[in-house]
Write an enzyme that holds these catalytic residues in place. Structure first.
Site, short mmCIF file in Angstrom:
data_model
loop_
_atom_site.label_atom_id
_atom_site.label_comp_id
_atom_site.label_asym_id
_atom_site.label_seq_id
_atom_site.Cartn_x
_atom_site.Cartn_y
_atom_site.Cartn_z
N ARG A 97 45.79 -52.47 1.70
CA ARG A 97 45.02 -51.79 2.75
C ARG A 97 43.62 -51.49 2.21
O ARG A 97 43.49 -50.85 1.18
CB ARG A 97 45.73 -50.48 3.12
CG ARG A 97 44.93 -49.61 4.05
CD ARG A 97 45.65 -48.31 4.42
NE ARG A 97 44.72 -47.49 5.17
CZ ARG A 97 44.38 -46.25 4.86
NH1 ARG A 97 44.93 -45.63 3.84
NH2 ARG A 97 43.50 -45.60 5.59
N HIS A 142 36.86 -45.82 7.84
CA HIS A 142 37.30 -44.86 6.81
C HIS A 142 36.07 -44.03 6.39
O HIS A 142 35.58 -44.15 5.27
CB HIS A 142 37.92 -45.60 5.63
CG HIS A 142 38.81 -44.75 4.76
ND1 HIS A 142 40.11 -45.07 4.46
CD2 HIS A 142 38.59 -43.57 4.12
CE1 HIS A 142 40.64 -44.15 3.67
NE2 HIS A 142 39.72 -43.22 3.44
N GLU A 187 42.57 -40.76 9.12
CA GLU A 187 42.53 -39.30 9.08
C GLU A 187 41.46 -38.68 9.98
O GLU A 187 40.45 -38.15 9.51
CB GLU A 187 42.34 -38.81 7.63
CG GLU A 187 43.49 -39.18 6.72
CD GLU A 187 43.53 -38.36 5.42
OE1 GLU A 187 42.61 -37.54 5.22
OE2 GLU A 187 44.47 -38.52 4.65
N ASN A 328 49.14 -40.51 6.08
CA ASN A 328 48.76 -40.23 4.70
C ASN A 328 49.33 -38.87 4.35
O ASN A 328 49.16 -37.91 5.11
CB ASN A 328 47.24 -40.15 4.56
CG ASN A 328 46.56 -41.47 4.92
OD1 ASN A 328 47.22 -42.50 5.04
ND2 ASN A 328 45.25 -41.42 5.08
N TYR A 330 50.01 -35.87 1.24
CA TYR A 330 49.80 -35.35 -0.10
C TYR A 330 50.49 -34.00 -0.26
O TYR A 330 51.57 -33.90 -0.82
CB TYR A 330 48.30 -35.24 -0.42
CG TYR A 330 47.65 -36.61 -0.48
CD1 TYR A 330 47.68 -37.36 -1.64
CD2 TYR A 330 47.07 -37.18 0.67
CE1 TYR A 330 47.13 -38.63 -1.69
CE2 TYR A 330 46.53 -38.45 0.63
CZ TYR A 330 46.55 -39.18 -0.56
OH TYR A 330 46.02 -40.44 -0.59
N GLU A 398 49.21 -43.82 2.82
CA GLU A 398 48.67 -43.26 1.58
C GLU A 398 49.64 -42.24 1.04
O GLU A 398 50.19 -41.42 1.80
CB GLU A 398 47.35 -42.50 1.81
CG GLU A 398 46.13 -43.34 1.90
CD GLU A 398 44.85 -42.50 2.05
OE1 GLU A 398 44.78 -41.38 1.50
OE2 GLU A 398 43.93 -42.99 2.72
C1 NOJ Z 1 42.90 -39.31 2.09
C2 NOJ Z 1 41.74 -40.22 2.25
O1 NOJ Z 1 42.01 -41.17 3.23
C3 NOJ Z 1 41.30 -40.90 0.96
O2 NOJ Z 1 40.06 -41.46 1.19
C4 NOJ Z 1 41.30 -39.89 -0.16
O3 NOJ Z 1 40.81 -40.45 -1.35
C5 NOJ Z 1 42.69 -39.36 -0.35
N1 NOJ Z 1 43.10 -38.69 0.86
C6 NOJ Z 1 42.85 -38.37 -1.50
O4 NOJ Z 1 42.16 -37.22 -1.22
#
Ligand code: NOJ
Length: 504
Positions: A97, A142, A187, A328, A330, A398
């Protein structure tokens, strides 16, 4: 196989990692890695590329970036893309991607002038990927809006929908013969935070206003591009097109009904605002959020809600415009309205929902202040999405861990192993997850954090003009997971020399 595993499997009563080692990812499940144009390409003004909002921000206001750095050179992937693809082959991924830089293709943002050198760069990248059987997935946007369009208002201007459609047309027309996997926006919450806070370019900081207006305009832009693909390109090109959201994991702080509802309201404000209009049954923004913002706006003396609603026609136009749910993921936290403090900006989205979050100190802290390791967070967010939109097809576009500069990444190794166990847990429950793309192939420009936070499977030496890339331990571990399609917690690489396996 270890004796403990054999015993556990035979008795089927053991808990923990070992017994889970026998679980396999299904054949349809795809693995890959991701990057984004501004974060890796560099060559910011080469071969006719135009200026974008990150070029502008980092050049005019360098102190906005933690280490005052920029993406002028970054990983220099504009010149090193063949090495990037060699790394993809070393890892053995099946999907890559990457994003296309709008201002590299349309230097002024508008479609009257196409920069052929930009087209050539992406054509070369795509052809090289296909040569090795790696499926390209293009993120059309992006975060790197052409500066000229920002000067015309960017996502505050409803015409963004037309500008984006024109740009998307060029992307489909030029690359869609070979690329079958597209995502419109990456995002939206972060894109719109550039208008509702100081957290991203263009740092407009119109809190509780710019972010809502952006959400509305962005969804219409997304829907236009989706319909364009669906009507004019899909019949001959036959690919899929979706949307990519940021979803964190949230759990109620206590078992109270109020805290359970807090999870719902928090989901509405942070991602449901972008996803309900597309994936819910009726479409439109989430009901309770709309009511809260309307009530708060009225109490603050506004004669209209700061969240401008869609007409019925617009709702219908947006509804159903995604072939998959790209996500995505985290961080995670507990949420509760009892954690609300009046320290949020007024007005702002978090003030509108009067919500606060909490991450216990014992949770492992990554190098990013916003990112703590919530136990089981991958499984939790997948359940949240599936509960909201039952059966939706999910791609994790992600996921990864941030560390400081350096090659050692034991925490990242543990992170990937437990994250992928979380995916297997979700698959066991019948959640429709179809793929996992690690973030990121290599260290890169981490937006406001510059190069101070590293997400790479490969370390990049930013002091070296060649931007040498070196695999971290996590690269070997992820490679083994993809190869065996299992998470083996005992696996240790035989050596730290990367090679390309046969067939890649
Ligand atoms: C989401 C974003 O899409 C990406 O660009 C970024 O580096 C990561 N999160 C980590 O923060």
């Amino acid at each position: 196989m270890k004796l403990a595993v054999l015993l556990c499997s035979a008795l089927a009563v053991c808990h923990g990692a070992e017994v889970k080692q026998s679980r396999k990812f299904p054949n349809y499940f795809v693995f890959g890695v991701g990057t984004a144009a501004y974060q890796i390409e560099g060559a910011w003004n080469e071969d006719g590329k135009g200026e974008n909002i990150w070029d502008y921000l980092t050049h005019t206001n360098p102190s906005a970036i933690v280490d005052q750095s920029n993406g002028d050179i970054a990983c220099d992937s504009y010149h090193n893309y063949k090495r990037d693809i060699e790394m993809l082959r070393e890892l053995g991924v099946s999907v890559y991607r990457f994003s296309v830089s709008w201002s590299r293709i349309l230097p002024e943002g508008l479609s009257y002038y196409i920069n052929e050198a930009g087209i050539t760069y992406y054509n070369n990248l795509i052809d090289e990927l296909l040569k090795y059987n790696i499926q390209p997935m293009i993120t059309i946007y992006h975060w790197d809006l052409p500066q000229r369009l920002q000067e015309l208002g960017g996502f505050m201007n409803p015409l963004i929908a037309d500008w984006f459609e024109d740009y998307a047309r060029i992307v489909f027309k030029t690359f869609g013969d070979r690329v079958k996997f597209f995502a419109t926006f990456n995002e939206p919450s972060e894109i719109c935070s550039g208008y509702g806070s100081l957290g991203k370019a263009p740092m407009l900081n119109e809190t509780g206003f710019g972010d809502y207006l952006c959400a509305r305009n962005l969804l219409l832009a997304h829907a236009k591009a989706y319909h364009l693909y669906n009507d004019e390109f899909r019949p001959t090109q036959g690919g899929v097109i979706g949307f990519i959201l940021a979803v964190s994991s949230t759990e109620p702080l206590t078992d109270s009904e109020e805290d359970k509802f807090a999870v719902e309201l928090y989901s509405q404000a942070t991602w449901g605002i972008y996803t309900d209009p597309i994936y819910s049954k009726e479409g439109g923004f989430p009901k309770e959020l709309v009511e809260r913002v309307a009530a708060k706006s009225a109490a603050q003396g506004y004669s209209r809600s700061r969240l401008p609603d869609f007409s019925e026609e617009e709702k219908a136009f947006i509804l159903g415009t995604s072939d998959f749910f790209g996500v995505n993921h985290y961080s995670g936290s507990y949420v509760s309205q009892t954690l609300y403090t009046s320290q949020h900006a007024i007005p702002s989205a978090l003030d509108d929902i009067e919500m606060g979050t909490y991450a216990p100190d014992e949770w492992l802290q990554s190098a990013s202040s916003w990112f703590q390791l919530m136990p089981n967070s991958v499984h939790i967010f997948l359940k949240l999405i599936n509960a909201r939109y039952p059966g939706v097809r999910i791609y994790i576009t992600e996921n990864g861990w941030s560390s400081r500069e350096g090659i050692v990444d034991e925490d990242r190794v543990n992170y990937y192993r437990s994250a992928l166990e979380g995916v297997l847990d979700a698959l066991d429950e019948g959640i429709n997850v179809h793929g996992y793309l690690a973030w990121s192939l290599m260290d890169n420009f981490e937006w406001m954090a510059g190069y101070s936070e590293r997400f790479g499977l490969y370390e990049v030496d930013f002091n070296d003009p060649n931007r040498t890339r070196t695999p971290r331990k996590s690269a070997f571990i992820y490679k083994n997971i993809m190869k065996t399609r299992m998470v083996d917690h005992d696996y240790e690489p035989e050596s730290y020399v990367m090679t390309i396996d046969e067939g890649h």
